[in-house]
Design a protein around this motif. Structure first.
Motif, PDB file in Angstrom:
ATOM      1  N   ARG A 151       5.949  14.636  -6.488  1.00 55.54           N
ATOM      2  CA  ARG A 151       5.424  13.259  -6.499  1.00 55.54           C
ATOM      3  C   ARG A 151       5.338  12.697  -5.090  1.00 55.54           C
ATOM      4  NH1 ARG A 151       8.408  12.869 -11.244  1.00 55.54           N
ATOM      5  NH2 ARG A 151      10.197  11.982 -10.177  1.00 55.54           N
ATOM      6  N   VAL A 152       6.303  13.030  -4.228  1.00 56.75           N
ATOM      7  CA  VAL A 152       6.247  12.572  -2.836  1.00 56.75           C
ATOM      8  C   VAL A 152       5.021  13.145  -2.143  1.00 56.75           C
ATOM      9  CG1 VAL A 152       7.358  12.757  -0.574  1.00 56.75           C
ATOM     10  CG2 VAL A 152       8.702  12.116  -2.555  1.00 56.75           C
TER      11      VAL A 152
ATOM     12  N   ALA B 164       0.824  -1.211   0.000  1.00 56.82           N
ATOM     13  CA  ALA B 164       0.000   0.000   0.000  1.00 56.82           C
ATOM     14  C   ALA B 164       0.856   1.259   0.000  1.00 56.82           C
ATOM     15  CB  ALA B 164      -0.928  -0.005   1.210  1.00 56.82           C
ATOM     16  N   GLU B 165       2.010   1.213   0.621  1.00 59.21           N
ATOM     17  CA  GLU B 165       2.884   2.385   0.698  1.00 59.21           C
ATOM     18  C   GLU B 165       3.926   2.427  -0.412  1.00 59.21           C
ATOM     19  OE1 GLU B 165       4.590   3.208   4.486  1.00 59.21           O
ATOM     20  OE2 GLU B 165       2.727   2.845   5.547  1.00 59.21           O
ATOM     21  N   TRP B 166       3.930   1.452  -1.308  1.00 58.70           N
ATOM     22  CA  TRP B 166       4.976   1.407  -2.313  1.00 58.70           C
ATOM     23  C   TRP B 166       5.037   2.656  -3.199  1.00 58.70           C
ATOM     24  CZ3 TRP B 166       9.392  -0.553  -2.377  1.00 58.70           C
ATOM     25  CH2 TRP B 166      10.159  -0.496  -3.539  1.00 58.70           C
ATOM     26  N   PRO B 167       3.933   3.255  -3.638  1.00 57.68           N
ATOM     27  CA  PRO B 167       4.050   4.482  -4.439  1.00 57.68           C
ATOM     28  C   PRO B 167       4.806   5.589  -3.694  1.00 57.68           C
ATOM     29  CG  PRO B 167       1.829   3.632  -4.581  1.00 57.68           C
ATOM     30  CD  PRO B 167       2.531   2.819  -3.536  1.00 57.68           C
TER      31      PRO B 167
ATOM     32  N   ASP C 205      17.396   9.960  -5.592  1.00 53.48           N
ATOM     33  CA  ASP C 205      18.156   9.894  -6.833  1.00 53.48           C
ATOM     34  C   ASP C 205      18.426  11.297  -7.383  1.00 53.48           C
ATOM     35  OD1 ASP C 205      19.436   8.431  -8.900  1.00 53.48           O
ATOM     36  OD2 ASP C 205      17.682   8.765 -10.182  1.00 53.48           O
ATOM     37  N   ALA C 206      17.429  12.184  -7.333  1.00 49.95           N
ATOM     38  CA  ALA C 206      17.601  13.561  -7.807  1.00 49.95           C
ATOM     39  C   ALA C 206      18.610  14.313  -6.939  1.00 49.95           C
ATOM     40  CB  ALA C 206      16.263  14.285  -7.821  1.00 49.95           C
ATOM     41  N   GLU C 207      18.573  14.069  -5.632  1.00 48.60           N
ATOM     42  CA  GLU C 207      19.532  14.729  -4.742  1.00 48.60           C
ATOM     43  C   GLU C 207      20.956  14.230  -4.999  1.00 48.60           C
ATOM     44  OE1 GLU C 207      17.745  13.857  -0.971  1.00 48.60           O
ATOM     45  OE2 GLU C 207      16.602  15.728  -0.961  1.00 48.60           O
ATOM     46  N   ILE C 208      21.110  12.958  -5.255  1.00 47.77           N
ATOM     47  CA  ILE C 208      22.429  12.408  -5.583  1.00 47.77           C
ATOM     48  C   ILE C 208      22.947  13.024  -6.876  1.00 47.77           C
ATOM     49  CG2 ILE C 208      23.631  10.304  -6.314  1.00 47.77           C
ATOM     50  CD1 ILE C 208      21.855   8.803  -4.253  1.00 47.77           C
ATOM     51  N   THR C 209      22.063  13.190  -7.845  1.00 44.68           N
ATOM     52  CA  THR C 209      22.454  13.822  -9.108  1.00 44.68           C
ATOM     53  C   THR C 209      22.937  15.247  -8.872  1.00 44.68           C
ATOM     54  OG1 THR C 209      20.875  12.453 -10.326  1.00 44.68           O
ATOM     55  CG2 THR C 209      21.633  14.456 -11.412  1.00 44.68           C
ATOM     56  N   LEU C 210      22.253  15.978  -7.980  1.00 43.14           N
ATOM     57  CA  LEU C 210      22.679  17.339  -7.657  1.00 43.14           C
ATOM     58  C   LEU C 210      24.059  17.352  -7.000  1.00 43.14           C
ATOM     59  CD1 LEU C 210      19.416  19.008  -6.295  1.00 43.14           C
ATOM     60  CD2 LEU C 210      20.553  19.462  -8.465  1.00 43.14           C
ATOM     61  N   LEU C 211      24.285  16.429  -6.089  1.00 46.26           N
ATOM     62  CA  LEU C 211      25.587  16.358  -5.430  1.00 46.26           C
ATOM     63  C   LEU C 211      26.696  16.016  -6.425  1.00 46.26           C
ATOM     64  CD1 LEU C 211      24.630  14.510  -2.137  1.00 46.26           C
ATOM     65  CD2 LEU C 211      25.305  16.901  -2.389  1.00 46.26           C
ATOM     66  N   TYR C 212      26.411  15.101  -7.319  1.00 43.63           N
ATOM     67  CA  TYR C 212      27.390  14.727  -8.343  1.00 43.63           C
ATOM     68  C   TYR C 212      27.664  15.915  -9.270  1.00 43.63           C
ATOM     69  CZ  TYR C 212      29.529  12.288 -12.256  1.00 43.63           C
ATOM     70  OH  TYR C 212      30.383  11.897 -13.244  1.00 43.63           O
ATOM     71  N   ALA C 213      26.621  16.677  -9.588  1.00 42.51           N
ATOM     72  CA  ALA C 213      26.771  17.812 -10.502  1.00 42.51           C
ATOM     73  C   ALA C 213      27.618  18.920  -9.891  1.00 42.51           C
ATOM     74  CB  ALA C 213      25.395  18.350 -10.885  1.00 42.51           C
ATOM     75  N   GLU C 214      27.634  19.046  -8.560  1.00 45.75           N
ATOM     76  CA  GLU C 214      28.466  20.059  -7.903  1.00 45.75           C
ATOM     77  C   GLU C 214      29.933  19.897  -8.274  1.00 45.75           C
ATOM     78  OE1 GLU C 214      27.821  22.710  -5.974  1.00 45.75           O
ATOM     79  OE2 GLU C 214      25.654  22.402  -6.196  1.00 45.75           O
TER      80      GLU C 214
ATOM     81  N   ALA D 141       8.447   7.163  -4.784  1.00 50.30           N
ATOM     82  CA  ALA D 141       8.596   8.611  -4.953  1.00 50.30           C
ATOM     83  C   ALA D 141       9.748   9.146  -4.103  1.00 50.30           C
ATOM     84  CB  ALA D 141       7.291   9.320  -4.593  1.00 50.30           C
ATOM     85  N   GLU D 142       9.892   8.617  -2.883  1.00 54.26           N
ATOM     86  CA  GLU D 142      11.003   9.053  -2.033  1.00 54.26           C
ATOM     87  C   GLU D 142      12.348   8.603  -2.607  1.00 54.26           C
ATOM     88  OE1 GLU D 142       9.722   7.445   1.699  1.00 54.26           O
ATOM     89  OE2 GLU D 142       8.731   9.310   2.269  1.00 54.26           O
ATOM     90  N   LEU D 143      12.384   7.443  -3.238  1.00 53.18           N
ATOM     91  CA  LEU D 143      13.611   6.996  -3.898  1.00 53.18           C
ATOM     92  C   LEU D 143      13.955   7.907  -5.081  1.00 53.18           C
ATOM     93  CD1 LEU D 143      13.173   3.119  -3.797  1.00 53.18           C
ATOM     94  CD2 LEU D 143      14.838   4.494  -2.533  1.00 53.18           C
ATOM     95  N   ASP D 144      12.930   8.414  -5.783  1.00 54.54           N
ATOM     96  CA  ASP D 144      13.175   9.359  -6.871  1.00 54.54           C
ATOM     97  C   ASP D 144      13.785  10.659  -6.351  1.00 54.54           C
ATOM     98  OD1 ASP D 144      12.223   7.562  -8.732  1.00 54.54           O
ATOM     99  OD2 ASP D 144      10.223   8.479  -8.861  1.00 54.54           O
ATOM    100  N   VAL D 145      13.313  11.128  -5.189  1.00 54.12           N
ATOM    101  CA  VAL D 145      13.894  12.331  -4.586  1.00 54.12           C
ATOM    102  C   VAL D 145      15.356  12.071  -4.232  1.00 54.12           C
ATOM    103  CG1 VAL D 145      13.856  13.856  -2.560  1.00 54.12           C
ATOM    104  CG2 VAL D 145      11.732  13.299  -3.727  1.00 54.12           C
TER     105      VAL D 145
END
Length: 129
Positions: free
Chosen positions: A63-64, A22-25, A35-44, A29-33
């Motif tokens: 989405r979260v 039931a909580e999987w969506p 992933d986006a935060e990791i991308t930002l850190l890598y981009a720095e 969505a939290e995993l997507d956040v």
């Protein structure tokens, strides 16, 4: 000296698996956040984040929020009906023999106080004919 650890052999119950499903969506969505935060850190380290990187983070955060609202709405929409409750054990909160009941559908537990047992917290049942 290291002691041997006992293996955990208990598997999740059907109610646990249903709660995860039931909580999987929201989890996704939290995993997507993340992933986006990791991308930002890598981009720095590689010239800084782009406009698209920031947009990806904002969309993931949206989405979260939507997923959390949907999960909450689904959980609050379920009302445990008396016929879905089963007795699990006696409660330790009450000295009158009141019971802990669990819903067969969602697995939620609740204490049910009974005036028939003399419990002052119990509500008498009034039936309208």
């Amino acid at each position: 000296m290291r002691k041997r650890l006992a293996l955990v052999t208990a598997e999740p119950s059907a109610a646990d698996l249903a709660a995860i499903e039931a909580e999987w969506p929201l989890i996704a969505a939290e995993l997507d956040v993340l992933d986006a935060e990791i991308t930002l850190l890598y981009a720095e380290d590689h010239g800084g984040p782009t406009v698209l990187d920031w947009r990806r983070l904002r969309r993931a955060e949206s989405r979260v929020t939507r997923a959390a609202a949907e999960v909450t709405a689904r959980q609050s929409a379920h009302v445990c009906e008396p016929h879905t409750l089963r007795e699990v054990r006696l409660t330790t909160e009450c000295d009158y023999g009141c019971k802990v009941m669990a819903c067969r559908d969602c697995g939620a537990e609740q204490v049910t106080h009974w005036s028939a047992y003399g419990c002052p917290a119990g509500k008498p049942v009034h039936r309208i004919a």
